[in-house]
Design a protein around this motif. Structure first.
Motif, PDB file in Angstrom:
ATOM      1  N   ASP A 146       0.754  -1.265  -0.164  1.00  0.00           N
ATOM      2  CA  ASP A 146      -0.074  -0.058   0.156  1.00  0.00           C
ATOM      3  C   ASP A 146       0.902   1.440  -0.157  1.00  0.00           C
ATOM      4  O   ASP A 146       0.571   2.358  -0.464  1.00  0.00           O
ATOM      5  CB  ASP A 146      -0.841  -0.010   1.183  1.00  0.00           C
ATOM      6  N   LYS A 147       2.020   1.220   0.532  1.00  0.00           N
ATOM      7  CA  LYS A 147       3.039   2.408   0.643  1.00  0.00           C
ATOM      8  C   LYS A 147       3.670   2.720  -0.729  1.00  0.00           C
ATOM      9  O   LYS A 147       4.305   3.819  -1.037  1.00  0.00           O
ATOM     10  CB  LYS A 147       4.094   2.096   1.348  1.00  0.00           C
ATOM     11  N   GLY A 148       3.586   1.844  -1.639  1.00  0.00           N
ATOM     12  CA  GLY A 148       3.925   2.050  -3.039  1.00  0.00           C
ATOM     13  C   GLY A 148       5.618   1.862  -2.961  1.00  0.00           C
ATOM     14  O   GLY A 148       6.144   1.472  -2.092  1.00  0.00           O
ATOM     15  N   GLY A 149       6.131   2.398  -4.211  1.00  0.00           N
ATOM     16  CA  GLY A 149       7.641   2.312  -4.225  1.00  0.00           C
ATOM     17  C   GLY A 149       7.991   0.883  -4.798  1.00  0.00           C
ATOM     18  O   GLY A 149       7.040  -0.015  -4.886  1.00  0.00           O
ATOM     19  N   LEU A 150       9.252   0.885  -4.762  1.00  0.00           N
ATOM     20  CA  LEU A 150       9.921  -0.637  -5.380  1.00  0.00           C
ATOM     21  C   LEU A 150       9.553  -1.524  -3.743  1.00  0.00           C
ATOM     22  O   LEU A 150      10.286  -1.416  -3.162  1.00  0.00           O
ATOM     23  CB  LEU A 150      11.297  -0.536  -5.799  1.00  0.00           C
ATOM     24  N   THR A 151       8.938  -2.770  -4.371  1.00  0.00           N
ATOM     25  CA  THR A 151       8.566  -3.513  -3.288  1.00  0.00           C
ATOM     26  C   THR A 151       8.682  -5.092  -3.769  1.00  0.00           C
ATOM     27  O   THR A 151       8.176  -5.548  -4.936  1.00  0.00           O
ATOM     28  CB  THR A 151       7.361  -3.390  -2.437  1.00  0.00           C
ATOM     29  N   TYR A 152       9.609  -5.811  -2.727  1.00  0.00           N
ATOM     30  CA  TYR A 152       9.855  -7.208  -3.362  1.00  0.00           C
ATOM     31  C   TYR A 152       9.530  -8.260  -2.236  1.00  0.00           C
ATOM     32  O   TYR A 152       9.847  -7.715  -1.044  1.00  0.00           O
ATOM     33  CB  TYR A 152      11.376  -7.380  -3.624  1.00  0.00           C
ATOM     34  N   LYS A 210       7.151  -7.634  -6.434  1.00  0.00           N
ATOM     35  CA  LYS A 210       7.495  -8.504  -7.022  1.00  0.00           C
ATOM     36  C   LYS A 210       8.350  -9.724  -6.269  1.00  0.00           C
ATOM     37  O   LYS A 210       8.980  -9.453  -5.287  1.00  0.00           O
ATOM     38  CB  LYS A 210       8.556  -7.794  -7.851  1.00  0.00           C
ATOM     39  N   VAL A 211       8.417 -11.080  -6.899  1.00  0.00           N
ATOM     40  CA  VAL A 211       8.921 -12.258  -6.250  1.00  0.00           C
ATOM     41  C   VAL A 211      10.372 -12.190  -6.633  1.00  0.00           C
ATOM     42  O   VAL A 211      10.484 -12.438  -7.818  1.00  0.00           O
ATOM     43  CB  VAL A 211       8.065 -13.426  -6.032  1.00  0.00           C
ATOM     44  N   LEU A 212      11.330 -12.069  -5.997  1.00  0.00           N
ATOM     45  CA  LEU A 212      12.543 -12.462  -6.093  1.00  0.00           C
ATOM     46  C   LEU A 212      13.329 -13.610  -5.646  1.00  0.00           C
ATOM     47  O   LEU A 212      12.681 -14.222  -4.546  1.00  0.00           O
ATOM     48  CB  LEU A 212      13.496 -11.311  -5.587  1.00  0.00           C
ATOM     49  N   LYS A 213      14.193 -14.420  -6.456  1.00  0.00           N
ATOM     50  CA  LYS A 213      14.962 -15.536  -5.961  1.00  0.00           C
ATOM     51  C   LYS A 213      16.160 -15.183  -5.195  1.00  0.00           C
ATOM     52  O   LYS A 213      16.573 -15.960  -4.329  1.00  0.00           O
ATOM     53  CB  LYS A 213      15.304 -16.422  -7.208  1.00  0.00           C
ATOM     54  N   GLY A 214      16.663 -14.051  -5.582  1.00  0.00           N
ATOM     55  CA  GLY A 214      17.911 -13.409  -4.752  1.00  0.00           C
ATOM     56  C   GLY A 214      17.931 -11.852  -4.988  1.00  0.00           C
ATOM     57  O   GLY A 214      17.033 -11.262  -5.673  1.00  0.00           O
ATOM     58  N   LEU A 215      18.976 -11.251  -4.326  1.00  0.00           N
ATOM     59  CA  LEU A 215      18.995  -9.916  -4.443  1.00  0.00           C
ATOM     60  C   LEU A 215      19.993  -9.179  -5.520  1.00  0.00           C
ATOM     61  O   LEU A 215      20.254  -8.139  -5.348  1.00  0.00           O
ATOM     62  CB  LEU A 215      19.203  -9.438  -2.960  1.00  0.00           C
ATOM     63  N   GLY A 272      21.423  -7.387  -8.343  1.00  0.00           N
ATOM     64  CA  GLY A 272      20.963  -6.399  -9.189  1.00  0.00           C
ATOM     65  C   GLY A 272      19.843  -5.311  -8.586  1.00  0.00           C
ATOM     66  O   GLY A 272      19.268  -4.394  -9.001  1.00  0.00           O
ATOM     67  N   ILE A 273      19.662  -5.640  -7.039  1.00  0.00           N
ATOM     68  CA  ILE A 273      18.724  -4.937  -6.486  1.00  0.00           C
ATOM     69  C   ILE A 273      19.497  -3.895  -5.429  1.00  0.00           C
ATOM     70  O   ILE A 273      20.345  -4.566  -4.573  1.00  0.00           O
ATOM     71  CB  ILE A 273      17.771  -5.680  -5.603  1.00  0.00           C
ATOM     72  N   SER A 274      19.196  -2.651  -5.806  1.00  0.00           N
ATOM     73  CA  SER A 274      20.029  -1.754  -4.847  1.00  0.00           C
ATOM     74  C   SER A 274      19.254  -0.728  -4.154  1.00  0.00           C
ATOM     75  O   SER A 274      19.811   0.018  -3.321  1.00  0.00           O
ATOM     76  CB  SER A 274      20.667  -1.001  -5.998  1.00  0.00           C
ATOM     77  N   GLU A 275      17.837  -0.786  -4.403  1.00  0.00           N
ATOM     78  CA  GLU A 275      17.126   0.034  -3.450  1.00  0.00           C
ATOM     79  C   GLU A 275      15.671  -0.494  -3.492  1.00  0.00           C
ATOM     80  O   GLU A 275      15.167  -1.418  -4.119  1.00  0.00           O
ATOM     81  CB  GLU A 275      16.862   1.545  -4.224  1.00  0.00           C
ATOM     82  N   GLY A 276      14.794   0.036  -2.541  1.00  0.00           N
ATOM     83  CA  GLY A 276      13.370  -0.472  -2.264  1.00  0.00           C
ATOM     84  C   GLY A 276      13.280  -1.000  -0.939  1.00  0.00           C
ATOM     85  O   GLY A 276      14.091  -1.188  -0.224  1.00  0.00           O
ATOM     86  N   THR A 277      12.196  -1.691  -0.930  1.00  0.00           N
ATOM     87  CA  THR A 277      11.881  -2.646   0.276  1.00  0.00           C
ATOM     88  C   THR A 277      11.600  -4.106  -0.159  1.00  0.00           C
ATOM     89  O   THR A 277      11.259  -4.447  -0.999  1.00  0.00           O
ATOM     90  CB  THR A 277      10.504  -2.234   0.776  1.00  0.00           C
ATOM     91  N   GLN A 308      21.444  -1.697   2.335  1.00  0.00           N
ATOM     92  CA  GLN A 308      20.811  -0.544   3.061  1.00  0.00           C
ATOM     93  C   GLN A 308      19.417  -0.692   2.299  1.00  0.00           C
ATOM     94  O   GLN A 308      18.801   0.341   2.134  1.00  0.00           O
ATOM     95  CB  GLN A 308      21.448   0.953   2.692  1.00  0.00           C
ATOM     96  N   LEU A 309      18.829  -1.952   1.920  1.00  0.00           N
ATOM     97  CA  LEU A 309      17.095  -1.826   1.552  1.00  0.00           C
ATOM     98  C   LEU A 309      16.471  -1.710   2.936  1.00  0.00           C
ATOM     99  O   LEU A 309      16.790  -2.072   4.074  1.00  0.00           O
ATOM    100  CB  LEU A 309      17.091  -3.138   0.970  1.00  0.00           C
TER     101      LEU A 309
END
Length: 282
Positions: free
Chosen positions: A27-33, A54-59, A61-66, A86-87
């Motif tokens: 509900d807060k929006g933004g990049l969420t995984y 979005k469902v991830l198998k690992g982190l 390439g992820i540098s920001e978001g929740t 620092q996610l």
């Protein structure tokens, strides 16, 4: 046709909490995984994906978001990676699973070799094991435990959805393997109570429907427990999986559901059974 729903069908405390936390984060929006599916319910995962989670198998390439930690927990390395990047972390690990992780860590630091009772391929077990520093063995039964090497001190914990009887069998075997053992009963009461309730219901009906993800360990176990008492037991994921042929000559149907099954799915199944019954009776 009478339909009897088990009192404790559907979400357990840990799953309810994790799902609520995931939808609040969405509900807060933004990049969420989520690291892996939040719970073992493809339908709930799909609803979250529709909200942008979005469902991830690992982190990689992820540098920001929740990042939301699923109810089964993740490995200590994955948790550390999220911290280092620092996610924003929403830790929805079931408190009972968290307790098992903590016990493994403290036993390991105290010099115990670890025995984890559970399914080695299950994400909850993989997470629990990762918190050990020394030797750790995963066994699925007393029979498997009988092949363990001799050790000085053994610390034992269990996957939260294991049966108490299975934990007991492993403990008995471990008593023959070490001079000192320390056991933490990390089985969730909700699992045992749900299974006992399902068994009682299965013995009182002509047909048993067990609802839950085909990838859900506790739902599979519920179906197995029911099938021992009622051969006409069927494990389904959604109302569309029901077959009208199952209800021929049936006047009492029992319905239960795994810990990851949302109420709306249970309601849909019950409505579908009623509809099939109405069609049968013309």
């Amino acid at each position: 046709m009478e339909i009897v729903l088990a009192k404790r069908a559907g979400f357990c405390f840990g799953v309810k909490r994790a799902t609520q936390m995931a939808f609040e984060a969405a509900d807060k929006g933004g990049l969420t995984y989520t690291l892996g599916p939040i719970i073992h319910s493809p339908q709930v995962v799909q609803r979250l994906e529709e909200l942008g989670v979005k469902v991830l198998k690992g982190l990689d390439g992820i540098s920001e978001g929740t990042v939301i930690i699923r109810s089964h927990g993740v490995t200590s390395d994955e948790l550390q990676e999220a911290v280092q990047k620092q996610l924003e972390i929403v830790d929805a690990t079931c408190p009972f699973v968290k307790k098992a992780q903590e016990h493994v860590k403290s036993l390991s630091l105290a010099g115990y070799d670890l025995v984890v009772v559970g399914d080695a391929d299950h994400p909850e077990v993989q997470g629990i094991v990762s918190f050990a520093n020394g030797n750790v063995f995963v066994v699925g039964s007393g029979e498997e435990a009988s092949t363990l090497p001799k050790m000085k001190k053994i610390g034992i914990v269990a996957q939260t959805t294991q049966s108490f009887e299975n934990l007991q069998n492993v403990v008995l075997e471990c008593l023959l393997k070490a001079g000192e053992i320390r056991v933490f009963n990390t089985i969730c009461d909700a699992t045992a109570v749900r299974q006992e309730e399902a068994k009682a219901l299965a013995g009182q009906v002509n047909c048993m429907i067990v609802i839950g993800g085909y990838n859900s360990a506790n739902t599979k176990r519920l179906a197995e427990v029911c099938k021992e008492l009622q051969p006409k037991t069927y494990h389904i994921e959604t109302a569309q999986d029901l077959d009208s042929a199952w209800f021929a000559d049936v006047n009492r149907v029992g319905v239960t559901a795994g810990a990851s099954t949302p109420k709306w799915l249970i309601d849909e199944v019950i409505e579908r059974i009623k509809k099939l019954d109405n069609e049968k009776n013309g």
